[in-house]
Design a protein around this motif. Sequence first.
Motif: not given
Length: 185
Positions: A115-126
């Motif tokens: 997985g890449q560190t991109t808009w399409e693969n990163v979400v906010a998470a607790c």
Amino acid sequence: MTATLSPGAWPALVLNADYRPLSYYPLSVWSWQDAIKAVFLDRVNIVEYYERQVSSAQFQMRLPSVVSLKSFIRPARQPAFTRFNVFLRDRFSCQYCESRDDLTFDHVIPRSRGGQTTWENVVAACSPCNLRKGSLMPAEAKMLPRQRPFQPTVFDLHQNGRHFPPNYLHESWVDYLYWDTELDP
């Protein structure tokens, strides 16, 4: 009325030359010192004033509460990929459980799985959800994000930012912040 002012008091809302805020979130504001400096450098027009003023032996001026730039600054077309902007896109809530506490970000497809560190693969998470998901794929962890991650536009971030008003909002600013929202019938 003359005021004794601390450096953080009496901020000025900064509008572009078209009278729209430079940004909604974070709201584009300058300290009163920067606003006065910009007035003297002839870079801004004063649109609204506070009742407060500053003075010296040879000078007296009401503090600007709203200023507009004399030269138009073209807004960014694409927002920067930052932790803050990911949180703003996701409305400062965990995309797995909707918690607003202890936020970090999660790679939907883990980096250990390509997985890449991109808009399409990163979400906010607790943090608890991030730890629980670990390096598992969403289906393996039975944890699907509430919304599919996407690259937001500046408009998307501005719209989301309006749900999180700043701590300080002077009444003279309201007409310049929300003039483009739909009016009630």
